[in-house]
Design an enzyme around this catalytic site. Structure first.
Site, mmCIF file in Angstrom:
data_model
loop_
_atom_site.group_PDB
_atom_site.id
_atom_site.type_symbol
_atom_site.label_atom_id
_atom_site.label_comp_id
_atom_site.label_asym_id
_atom_site.label_seq_id
_atom_site.Cartn_x
_atom_site.Cartn_y
_atom_site.Cartn_z
ATOM 1 N N ASP A 36 0.741 -1.090 -0.294
ATOM 2 C CA ASP A 36 -0.032 -0.011 0.004
ATOM 3 C C ASP A 36 0.867 1.345 -0.052
ATOM 4 O OD1 ASP A 36 0.950 -0.680 2.670
ATOM 5 O OD2 ASP A 36 -0.822 0.258 3.351
ATOM 6 N N GLU A 103 -1.047 -1.824 5.241
ATOM 7 C CA GLU A 103 -0.303 -2.072 6.484
ATOM 8 C C GLU A 103 -0.345 -0.395 7.147
ATOM 9 O OE1 GLU A 103 2.428 -0.507 8.864
ATOM 10 O OE2 GLU A 103 2.733 0.296 6.800
HETATM 11 ZN ZN LIG Z 1 4.276 3.858 6.832
HETATM 12 ZN ZN LIG Z 2 6.254 1.277 6.124
#
Ligand SMILES: [Zn+2]
Ligand SMILES: [Zn+2]
Length: 374
Positions: A36, A103
């Protein structure tokens, strides 16, 4: 990855990818990359700067940038996939490469595990990840046993007042004034209540209230991030934030207690000591002590800790991402370098990718040795 001979499964935990390469009897090792990016408009001026725009969860149009360097991690991970597939004589075991979404909102690792990452696929004996580091020059690999990243709590505080005309404060309870006092009082938790030996952070990253200069609004929203390394410190911080938010509202005669909401927390990332020592020794042996060294802890957070919560020994290595000349200049001038998540973060891409790949391959071969290599 399919072309390289990996068994690839997509759609794990919504958009996660799992590639498995079985190469004889031996340990199973998981290596993660994130997939991401962040809602940051890139401001590096680079010819290949991101120009992507999209809508965030609230529907606002935002720029999109790999301000955390996850593009570096993906490139290195893919290179490692190639090296491991092309050199099967140098290792034995099962390699589980995962591409993890989400994440930055600490939900992707959980989603992949809930979707059977540890049951539908070979269960890892070890889990590894590499993250770039905007505090270290490129070429350096950092490792550190024990806690390396912090607990993170996302808190939303809604402060209620009684709105009205900006010229009639006597007929209102002004939530903007309560919010201002609350923000300042929150700063005294870390500076006055905590031991200087217990790292902690309270940041109010967003404050929203009101629409116009002459209207006192009904409420104000504060968004906080709270960081700590241990559970007692975390609990102290959360209790004090509640106490201060409620007490400031009471002091101002607010009509209602503030509403305090908690987002999904991230757990501190703790590098397994035995695993860190073993891989650290291999890195020093292969790269020398000038390139492989102890790296400082950081109050940032990660959902890679989900693997340690699932009982798997985990290790996150750091790789320096700053051009050495830029790093030296910053050290001399004292001007801070752009951090991860900054719109100006500009990794020294080739050496950083190569170093990440080298560290990954060294770690994987150390943990999955072939008969010949031993
Ligand atoms: Zn980050
Ligand atoms: Zn990261």
């Amino acid at each position: 990855m399919r072309q390289l001979g990996y068994e690839v499964t997509t759609g794990v935990g919504r958009t996660g990818v799992v590639g498995v390469l079985k190469n004889g009897a031996g340990p199973t090792v998981l290596l993660r990359t994130e997939l991401d990016a962040l809602p940051v408009t890139e401001n590096t001026g680079l010819p290949f700067a991101s120009t992507v725009r999209t809508k965030d969860d609230a529907g606002n149009e935002v720029g999109v940038m790999h301000a955390c360097g996850h593009d570096i991690h993906m490139a290195a991970w893919m290179g490692t996939a190639r090296i491991m597939a092309a050199n099967r004589g140098t290792w034995r075991g099962t390699l589980v490469l995962i591409g993890q979404p989400a994440e930055e909102i600490v939900s992707g690792a959980k989603a992949m595990i809930a979707d059977g990452l540890l049951t539908r696929f070979p269960r890892p004996d070890f889990a590894l990840a590499v993250h770039d580091d905007a505090r270290l020059p490129s070429g350096i690999v950092g490792y550190h046993p024990g806690p390396v990243l912090a607990n993170a709590d996302a808190i939303t505080i809604t402060i209620f007042g009684r709105g009205g005309h900006g010229a009639r404060p006597d007929a209102t309870v002004d939530p903007i004034v309560i919010a201002a006092r609350t923000v300042l009082a929150l700063q005294t938790i870390v500076s006055r209540e905590m031991s200087p030996f217990d790292p902690a952070v309270i940041t109010v990253g967003s404050i929203h209230g009101g629409t116009k200069n002459n209207i006192i609004p009904d409420d104000v929203k504060l968004l906080l991030t709270v960081r700590s390394f241990t559970t007692p410190v975390r609990q102290h911080l959360l209790r004090s934030i509640e106490r201060i938010a409620k007490a400031e509202a009471t002091a101002a005669g607010a009509p209602r207690e503030p509403k305090i909401e908690y987002g999904p927390p991230a757990t501190a990332l703790v590098n397994d000591s035995a695993l860190t020592k073993r891989v650290g020794a291999a890195l020093v042996r292969e790269l020398g002590p000038a390139r492989a060294k102890d790296a400082p802890q950081e109050m940032a957070s990660e959902d890679f800790s989900e693997f340690q919560l699932a009982g798997i020994p985990t290790l996150m290595l750091r790789v320096g991402a700053v051009e050495p000349a830029k790093f030296d200049a910053a050290m001399k001038s004292g001007t801070p370098l752009p951090s991860l998540h900054s719109s100006q973060f500009w990794p020294d891409r080739e050496p950083t990718i190569k170093t990440a790949m080298t560290a990954e391959v060294i770690a994987l071969r150390e943990l999955m040795p072939s008969q010949q290599a031993r």
